[in-house]
Design an enzyme around this catalytic site. Structure first.
Site, PDB file in Angstrom:
ATOM      1  N   GLN A 145      -3.933  -5.837   6.214  1.00 28.08           N
ATOM      2  CA  GLN A 145      -4.905  -6.690   5.531  1.00 28.08           C
ATOM      3  C   GLN A 145      -4.868  -8.132   6.010  1.00 28.08           C
ATOM      4  OE1 GLN A 145      -7.256  -5.616   3.822  1.00 28.08           O
ATOM      5  NE2 GLN A 145      -6.593  -3.560   3.273  1.00 28.08           N
ATOM      6  N   HIS A 156       0.884  -1.174   0.000  1.00 31.62           N
ATOM      7  CA  HIS A 156       0.000   0.000   0.000  1.00 31.62           C
ATOM      8  C   HIS A 156       0.922   1.225   0.000  1.00 31.62           C
ATOM      9  CE1 HIS A 156      -2.778   2.924   1.870  1.00 31.62           C
ATOM     10  NE2 HIS A 156      -3.772   2.121   1.536  1.00 31.62           N
ATOM     11  N   LYS A 185     -10.122  -2.287  10.368  1.00 35.41           N
ATOM     12  CA  LYS A 185     -10.184  -3.404   9.418  1.00 35.41           C
ATOM     13  C   LYS A 185     -10.380  -4.735  10.147  1.00 35.41           C
ATOM     14  CE  LYS A 185      -7.043  -1.074   6.217  1.00 35.41           C
ATOM     15  NZ  LYS A 185      -7.902  -0.551   5.166  1.00 35.41           N
ATOM     16  N   ASP A 200       3.671  -4.593   6.970  1.00 31.29           N
ATOM     17  CA  ASP A 200       2.313  -4.055   6.998  1.00 31.29           C
ATOM     18  C   ASP A 200       1.336  -5.224   7.113  1.00 31.29           C
ATOM     19  OD1 ASP A 200      -0.144  -2.950   6.570  1.00 31.29           O
ATOM     20  OD2 ASP A 200       0.358  -1.942   4.684  1.00 31.29           O
ATOM     21  N   CYS A 251      -4.886   2.746  -3.518  1.00 27.36           N
ATOM     22  CA  CYS A 251      -3.623   3.249  -2.931  1.00 27.36           C
ATOM     23  C   CYS A 251      -2.483   2.279  -3.203  1.00 27.36           C
ATOM     24  CB  CYS A 251      -3.768   3.487  -1.424  1.00 27.36           C
ATOM     25  SG  CYS A 251      -4.969   4.737  -1.016  1.00 27.36           S
TER      26      CYS A 251
END
Lengths: 132, 630
Positions: B429, B349, B452, B426, B592
């Site tokens: 997700q 991202h 999320k 990251d 993004c």
């Protein structure tokens, strides 16, 4: 002239420069959706648009707006692009409702046309400066 | 009589709809099962309750259960359940299923229904969406065509032989013929007649609607399969879903990768804190403030436990983006120098790319992009060759927010460490969709966003390994992050407080912790399995659609919970608006992730992303919309 493929537009720019003397090509993009438009405008010595076309990757709203602006600008002074705004373009182009998240789809062609007008004006003033 | 049914001025229930009877066939003897399979425990319920429950959520005007061999057991089972149904015993059940259809048809005629949906009770994969689609097509047919109710809507699947079968809907013009049915064949004989009624196949993209079970072994397998496919979470856990369905009818939220629906228990925890314990933390010398501090630090403990890290390794942030910026500007900016190399995952991202690009400008670090292989995962060969250049840091994405593909984080982190690089991962997700054990990963920094994970907005976490916290400098200065301030300067508080300047999002932290507990209660492994099932289901159909391109590998089992795709000749924004008008929320654009789109050769894409509450029927409905759009 409306939409042209990339190669057609490249050829048109050459022809129009020969015929009208000068073209400006402005580009814009929308980072949210990946839309990219390139607008080519040829004007006569009075700054009146004699030919125009656009190319790029665009959604239906962006395409409608580009088509409308290109169709309507012929015979108009290029400086008229500077006063474009989304509500009046939408009303005139028959785009009835644009959700908040898609306002950029209409705004992209408008901003690109404004850039074209700005480029023209900048070139014009530089010519005047050079002449003076 | 039939003409009068059809010609009635008031078609049914007073709101202009035709009256539809939903008949559940539940009369069989289950001879190969050796017991009543419809009342045997099946995934915390029973097959007959499952069938009746699904029908109860449709617009059918009445649910009738035709019983037979196990009439008493089924009636007792349904009486104990919450469903309002009528049971009617078919005394001739031994003469075959045809007699049950006949029994239902008689009821339909006597009670003035214009159409009858027939469902056998042992098809658990027939869900509400399937049933509602059949009913709505039948109502359209009744309203529009000249068959005068002599039609049959049959379920059909897209396969080599275009199999057709139950559930189906018969118009009132067929009722008299259904009355005469005999034997085991059911209504199929009617559809084979030379002067058969108009047959309208109602297509479903996935063949599993016909799956049933006749033996104990098959029953167990069916239950196992069903548990994988069933949503892990109850829709009622998410107020947003219920509110929108009540207001708009069909509503499918398939944009959980952008933000997930907040769980009711999270809302409750937030309200409870606000109403009972709200105070500023760490400084108030009164009971309420101490309570609030206790709640805040307990939240940190709970979040730490969820990710299997130490509590003081959890730094609360506004979200994943801020967390990544703190990793870059709080650690990298003070530990890297001009010319140091940082490897950046192309699958990232923007929030794990741009901070590094900012440091490239201000600090003069060098960036190299890892690129992606043909499957859409980080290019491991290139990664290994870049590691030979001895990077100081690697910025990786655990799960791509475009492709949904999950990299082998432990392996990549191990390779990076061998080369002497710290890793910033990251996990925005992946958290909540797969088990994220940061200690097992041995990662240096990691980030997540609570929103999320069915949590609130405005709260996230930066995980910073204890050893790295010593090397970090606070990015923000202010109250709460200092031990001492005088005119000569300040001494920061201990970590993690020194990275949480000002009044933190206390309520958010409470909600974040509750979201972690909610996910644990649901079972992250179950959520992952369900997500894989949904993505595989979607891809299995999408890959056969001409003009549709899937972002990343089409292989099964690689994704967590999202699928991105593009459709030839249809701009993603236009497609998303069309889906939105059908009540399906998906994302469109570049998400993004411009570098990844460029690497995969797409300008933009449409992303459908799922959560624990997503039903297979919602995927099917999206697939039908995609089919309609092409």
């Amino acid at each position: 002239m409306g939409y042209m493929h990339e190669s057609e537009m490249a050829a048109a720019v050459g022809l129009w420069e020969e015929e009208f003397g000068r073209c400006v090509v402005a580009e814009g993009s929308n980072p949210l959706c990946g839309d990219e438009v390139r607008i080519c405008v040829a004007c006569d010595g009075w700054g009146v648009v004699r030919a125009a076309a656009w190319t790029g990757y665009a959604c239906s709203l962006c395409t409608m707006t580009c088509d409308y602006l290109i169709e309507k600008c012929i015979g108009e002074p290029i400086s008229a692009f500077q006063s474009l705004d989304a509500p009046s373009v939408c009303a005139a182009a028959g785009i009835r409702e644009v959700s908040r998240s898609r306002k950029g789809c209409v705004q992209l062609p408008i901003d690109t046309c404004r850039d074209a007008a700005g480029m023209w004006a900048a070139q014009d003033s530089s010519v005047e400066v050079a002449q003076s | 009589m039939l003409a009068s049914l059809y010609d009635a001025d008031d078609h049914g229930n007073g709101n202009g709809n035709f009256r539809v009877l939903a008949a559940v066939l539940a009369a069989g003897g289950s001879t190969r099962m050796g017991c009543c399979k419809l009342t045997r425990r099946f995934a915390d319920s029973t097959l007959v309750e499952n069938a009746v429950g699904n029908l109860g959520r449709t617009s059918a005007d009445k649910v009738l259960v035709v019983t037979g061999a196990y009439a008493d057991e089924i009636e007792f089972c349904l009486r104990e359940s919450a469903y309002q149904v009528e049971c009617l015993c078919n005394q001739r059940w031994m003469d075959g299923q045809g007699t049950s259809v006949s029994t239902a048809a008689r009821y339909a005629i006597e009670n003035g229904y214009q159409a009858m949906l027939v469902l056998v009770a042992d098809q658990p994969f027939v869900d509400t969406d399937h049933l509602e689609k059949l009913i709505s097509v039948a109502r359209e047919q009744l309203a529009a065509d000249g068959t005068r109710g002599r039609f049959a809507m049959v379920s059909s699947i897209r396969s080599a032989n275009h199999r057709q079968g139950n559930p189906c809907v018969f118009g009132c013009g067929c009722f008299e013929e259904l009355l005469g049915l005999e034997g085991d064949e059911g209504a199929r004989s009617l559809l084979r007649k030379e002067d058969r009624p108009k047959v309208v196949p109602v297509e479903f993209p996935i063949p599993d609607i016909f799956m049933d079970a006749d033996t104990p072994q098959a029953f167990e397998l069916l239950e196992e399969e069903y548990l994988t496919r069933e949503p892990v979470a109850d829709e009622d856990d998410f107020p947003l879903l219920g509110n929108h369905r009540r207001a708009r009818g069909r509503f499918s939220y398939l944009d959980s990768a952008a933000t997930s629906c907040v769980a009711r228990c999270v809302e409750d925890a937030i309200v409870e804190f606000e109403e009972c314990s709200r105070a500023n933390i760490h400084r108030g010398i009164y009971e309420l403030s101490e309570d609030a501090t206790e709640c805040y630090e307990a939240a940190r403990d709970e979040v730490a436990e969820f990710f299997n890290v130490l509590s003081n390794e959890v730094i609360f942030t506004h979200g994943a983006t801020e967390a990544l910026n703190i990793a870059a500007f709080g650690w990298a900016a003070s530990n890297l120098k001009q010319g140091d190399l940082v490897l950046v995952d192309t699958c990232n991202h923007h929030s794990n790319i741009v901070p590094w690009q900012m440091l490239e400008k201000t600090l003069g670090i060098e960036l190299r992009y890892i690129g992606c292989d043909e499957s859409g995962l980080p290019d491991k060969a290139r990664f290994e060759s870049l590691l030979a250049e001895k990077p100081k840091a690697v910025a990786l994405s655990h799960v791509s927010n475009v492709t949904g593909l999950m990299c082998d984080a432990a392996e990549l982190i191990g390779l990076a460490h061998d080369a002497g690089a710290a890793v910033v991962l990251d996990c925005a997700q992946s958290a909540g969709h797969t088990k994220v054990d940061l200690t097992q990963f041995d990662v240096d920094f990691a980030c997540v966003s609570a929103h999320k994970m069915h949590g609130p907005f405005g709260i996230g976490m930066l995980y910073a390994k204890q050893s790295h916290q010593m090397e970090m400098v606070p990015v923000y200065g202010g109250g709460g992050m200092i031990r001492k301030v005088d005119e000569s300067g300040f001494i920061p508080a201990e970590s993690p407080m020194c990275f949480e300047a000002g009044t933190p999002n206390i309520t958010g932290a409470i909600g974040f912790a509750r979201a972690c507990r909610y996910l644990t209660e649901l079972g992250v492994e179950r959520i992952e399995k369900h997500g894989r099932y949904l993505t595989d289901r979607m891809i299995s159909v999408l890959r056969d659609m001409p003009g549709v391109r899937i972002m990343g590998s089409e292989c099964s089992g690689l994704r967590t919970s999202m699928v991105s795709f593009s459709i030839d000749g249809v701009h993603p924004h236009d497609a998303a608006e069309y889906f939105g008008n059908q009540g399906i929320c998906v994302r469109a654009g570049q998400h993004c992730a411009m570098p990844l789109h460029a690497a995969l050769g797409e300008r933009a894409s449409i992303r459908a992303s799922f959560a624990a509450h997503t039903r297979a029927g919602e995927i099917d409905r999206l697939l039908q919309c995609i089919e309609g759009l092409r």
